[in-house]
Design a protein around this motif. Structure first.
Motif, PDB file in Angstrom:
ATOM      1  N   ASP A  39      50.285  37.686  45.871  1.00  0.00           N
ATOM      2  CA  ASP A  39      51.078  37.615  47.091  1.00  0.00           C
ATOM      3  C   ASP A  39      50.281  38.126  48.285  1.00  0.00           C
ATOM      4  O   ASP A  39      50.411  37.606  49.401  1.00  0.00           O
ATOM      5  CB  ASP A  39      52.356  38.441  46.907  1.00  0.00           C
ATOM      6  CG  ASP A  39      53.323  38.284  48.060  1.00  0.00           C
ATOM      7  OD1 ASP A  39      53.547  37.141  48.516  1.00  0.00           O
ATOM      8  OD2 ASP A  39      53.865  39.303  48.523  1.00  0.00           O
ATOM      9  N   ALA A  40      49.448  39.128  48.055  1.00  0.00           N
ATOM     10  CA  ALA A  40      48.623  39.687  49.125  1.00  0.00           C
ATOM     11  C   ALA A  40      47.376  38.852  49.413  1.00  0.00           C
ATOM     12  O   ALA A  40      46.708  39.062  50.428  1.00  0.00           O
ATOM     13  CB  ALA A  40      48.203  41.112  48.756  1.00  0.00           C
ATOM     14  N   GLY A  41      47.035  37.936  48.511  1.00  0.00           N
ATOM     15  CA  GLY A  41      45.815  37.160  48.675  1.00  0.00           C
ATOM     16  C   GLY A  41      44.570  37.988  48.449  1.00  0.00           C
ATOM     17  O   GLY A  41      43.516  37.717  49.037  1.00  0.00           O
ATOM     18  N   LEU A  42      44.676  39.007  47.589  1.00  0.00           N
ATOM     19  CA  LEU A  42      43.550  39.894  47.315  1.00  0.00           C
ATOM     20  C   LEU A  42      43.144  39.810  45.856  1.00  0.00           C
ATOM     21  O   LEU A  42      43.964  39.526  44.975  1.00  0.00           O
ATOM     22  CB  LEU A  42      43.917  41.347  47.642  1.00  0.00           C
ATOM     23  CG  LEU A  42      44.191  41.695  49.109  1.00  0.00           C
ATOM     24  CD1 LEU A  42      44.547  43.170  49.223  1.00  0.00           C
ATOM     25  CD2 LEU A  42      42.986  41.377  49.977  1.00  0.00           C
ATOM     26  N   ASP A  43      41.900  40.105  45.605  1.00  0.00           N
ATOM     27  CA  ASP A  43      41.390  40.236  44.253  1.00  0.00           C
ATOM     28  C   ASP A  43      41.583  41.681  43.807  1.00  0.00           C
ATOM     29  O   ASP A  43      41.580  42.606  44.628  1.00  0.00           O
ATOM     30  CB  ASP A  43      39.891  39.869  44.226  1.00  0.00           C
ATOM     31  CG  ASP A  43      39.328  39.849  42.821  1.00  0.00           C
ATOM     32  OD1 ASP A  43      38.821  40.901  42.377  1.00  0.00           O
ATOM     33  OD2 ASP A  43      39.401  38.792  42.167  1.00  0.00           O
ATOM     34  N   TRP A  44      41.739  41.878  42.507  1.00  0.00           N
ATOM     35  CA  TRP A  44      41.896  43.221  41.970  1.00  0.00           C
ATOM     36  C   TRP A  44      40.742  44.123  42.398  1.00  0.00           C
ATOM     37  O   TRP A  44      40.936  45.313  42.674  1.00  0.00           O
ATOM     38  CB  TRP A  44      42.013  43.115  40.453  1.00  0.00           C
ATOM     39  CG  TRP A  44      41.699  44.331  39.629  1.00  0.00           C
ATOM     40  CD1 TRP A  44      40.853  44.391  38.565  1.00  0.00           C
ATOM     41  CD2 TRP A  44      42.245  45.640  39.764  1.00  0.00           C
ATOM     42  NE1 TRP A  44      40.831  45.651  38.034  1.00  0.00           N
ATOM     43  CE2 TRP A  44      41.677  46.447  38.756  1.00  0.00           C
ATOM     44  CE3 TRP A  44      43.144  46.225  40.655  1.00  0.00           C
ATOM     45  CZ2 TRP A  44      41.987  47.796  38.597  1.00  0.00           C
ATOM     46  CZ3 TRP A  44      43.461  47.574  40.501  1.00  0.00           C
ATOM     47  CH2 TRP A  44      42.887  48.348  39.481  1.00  0.00           C
ATOM     48  N   ARG A  45      39.556  43.562  42.532  1.00  0.00           N
ATOM     49  CA  ARG A  45      38.401  44.383  42.923  1.00  0.00           C
ATOM     50  C   ARG A  45      38.444  44.796  44.385  1.00  0.00           C
ATOM     51  O   ARG A  45      37.659  45.646  44.825  1.00  0.00           O
ATOM     52  CB  ARG A  45      37.113  43.629  42.612  1.00  0.00           C
ATOM     53  CG  ARG A  45      36.810  43.521  41.115  1.00  0.00           C
ATOM     54  CD  ARG A  45      35.736  42.514  40.806  1.00  0.00           C
ATOM     55  NE  ARG A  45      36.179  41.145  41.122  1.00  0.00           N
ATOM     56  CZ  ARG A  45      35.495  40.049  40.845  1.00  0.00           C
ATOM     57  NH1 ARG A  45      34.326  40.155  40.245  1.00  0.00           N
ATOM     58  NH2 ARG A  45      35.976  38.861  41.155  1.00  0.00           N
ATOM     59  N   ASP A  46      39.367  44.227  45.167  1.00  0.00           N
ATOM     60  CA  ASP A  46      39.532  44.642  46.562  1.00  0.00           C
ATOM     61  C   ASP A  46      40.352  45.918  46.701  1.00  0.00           C
ATOM     62  O   ASP A  46      40.446  46.481  47.797  1.00  0.00           O
ATOM     63  CB  ASP A  46      40.246  43.541  47.372  1.00  0.00           C
ATOM     64  CG  ASP A  46      39.451  42.253  47.450  1.00  0.00           C
ATOM     65  OD1 ASP A  46      38.206  42.335  47.512  1.00  0.00           O
ATOM     66  OD2 ASP A  46      40.066  41.165  47.450  1.00  0.00           O
TER      67      ASP A  46
END
Length: 399
Positions: A39-46
């Motif tokens: 939903d945030a458009g982020l990767d877990w590594r971010d």
């Protein structure tokens, strides 16, 4: 810090549907976390930090939920914190994440709560602990949670003249909203007659007056406003206040897990109840009042307790909650819908997840993404919750 100076952004909100699937809490939390990241458009590594709301039912991994979720998603070096505050654990996790962001310790924080609850009533943690009030109320009095819910209901009947028929209307309202929520465990509308026909659990409350215990998970991706803008999110839902206050002595109304009240012989009772103080602290920090609310998500362990929250939130004066309910003001389409998600009446308790799930609902409502449950023009929402041993829990979100 108060007002917009304390704002953080909600970049993502995700949940695992509530129910009874027989899976472990890590499964529910991992699904919710991945949904929030997407939903945030982020990767877990971010993600720079993970804050886990703990569950005492998950063994050692449940006590160190932050690290457990980080490991389940794949170690990547993020900061980690774990918090436990019973039913207020999710709000404490959000408060911890907010503090890290405002202190500049992390640009992005993943907050996760999940639980795999037992069937039936919650039980005390194992072992003999005669100095533990929670152990004592179970073992000495046999006072499972519905006993307290029944006491609250009886008190409202005695003080305000409410009836079981009034309580039933809360369930009718919340079941109608929950029927529209794909994450809810119970998605069937009920009638007042069906509530009245359900078995008595703790007189005067019946089975449909009381929330179930459930499995489920919820997660949020939170960030500073500068980070949100750097990702092109110029108008995010913002968390403006998190209230985690404690009571003021003496407490003169019986509350979990206590089996007696404090004496007011030498010290007069405080001017407001504990629950009212939770809401007031949130309003003061956010610079708003009850009249600014578009909606509220409250902790409806029982139908009677939801009515008490109307008064504690300042939606009406003491004793006027039933009037507000019967006018339709707190239903979908009303002046200030309460529990448009369906509340715990529709979800049941997944303890570490529920305060986070409340903020997920505010997020969807303030974004205009709540579908058939949508509160038109929603701009300001509040959550209200409470944990054992005097843990306050309220979050104000705005857009």
């Amino acid at each position: 810090m108060s007002g917009a100076a304390g704002d953080i952004a909600v970049l993502g909100a995700g949940m695992h549907p509530w129910g009874k699937e027989g899976r472990g809490f890590l499964h529910y939390g991992r699904v919710a976390a991945r949904a929030a990241l997407a939903d945030a458009g982020l990767d877990w590594r971010d993600i720079g930090s993970v804050v886990g709301a703990c569950t005492v039912r998950g063994g050692y991994p449940g006590y160190v939920a932050g690290a457990s979720f980080a490991r389940a998603l794949g170690w990547q070096g993020a900061r980690v914190a774990s918090v436990y505050a019973a039913c207020a654990s999710g709000a404490q996790a959000i408060a911890t994440a907010r503090a890290q962001i405002l202190a500049g310790l992390a640009d992005t924080v993943l907050v996760v709560g999940a639980d795999a609850a037992p069937k039936g009533f919650f039980a005390p943690a194992g072992g003999d602990r005669p100095d533990d009030p929670d152990w004592l109320r179970f073992r000495l009095l046999g006072a499972v949670n519905p006993v307290y819910f029944g006491l609250f209901a009886r008190r409202r009947m005695a003080v305000h003249g409410e009836t079981p028929e009034d309580f039933a209307l809360v369930k009718v309202k919340n079941a109608a909203a929950g029927a529209l929520n794909p994450y809810a465990r119970y998605r069937t509308a009920v009638t007042a007659e069906e509530v009245a026909a359900s078995p008595v659990v703790a007189d005067p409350l019946r089975l449909l007056d009381i929330c179930a215990t459930s499995d489920g998970g919820a997660a949020l991706v939170l960030s500073g406003l500068d980070f949100a803008r750097s990702r092109g999110v110029t108008d995010p839902v913002r968390i403006r206040a998190v209230s985690t206050v404690t009571p003021v002595y003496p407490r003169t109304v019986l509350d979990l897990p206590d089996i007696a009240t404090d004496s007011a012989a030498a010290v007069p009772p405080p001017a407001e109840s504990f629950r009212a103080s939770i809401a007031r602290a949130a309003y003061e920090e956010a610079g708003i009042g009850p009249g600014d609310l578009s909606l509220a998500e409250v902790y409806d362990l029982s139908t009677a307790l939801e009515l008490e929250w109307y008064e504690d939130l300042g939606l009406c004066a003491a004793g006027e909650a039933t009037k507000l309910l019967r006018e339709g003001a707190t239903a979908l389409g009303g002046r200030v819908p309460v529990n448009p998600s369906g509340g715990l009446a529709s979800f049941g308790e997944a303890v570490p997840a529920q305060a986070i799930a409340q903020v997920c609902e505010l997020t969807r409502q303030l974004r205009g993404e709540a579908g058939a449950r949508q509160v038109p023009g929603a701009r300001v929402g509040v959550t209200a919750n409470q944990g054992l041993f005097g843990h306050g829990s309220a979050v104000v979100a705005v857009r």
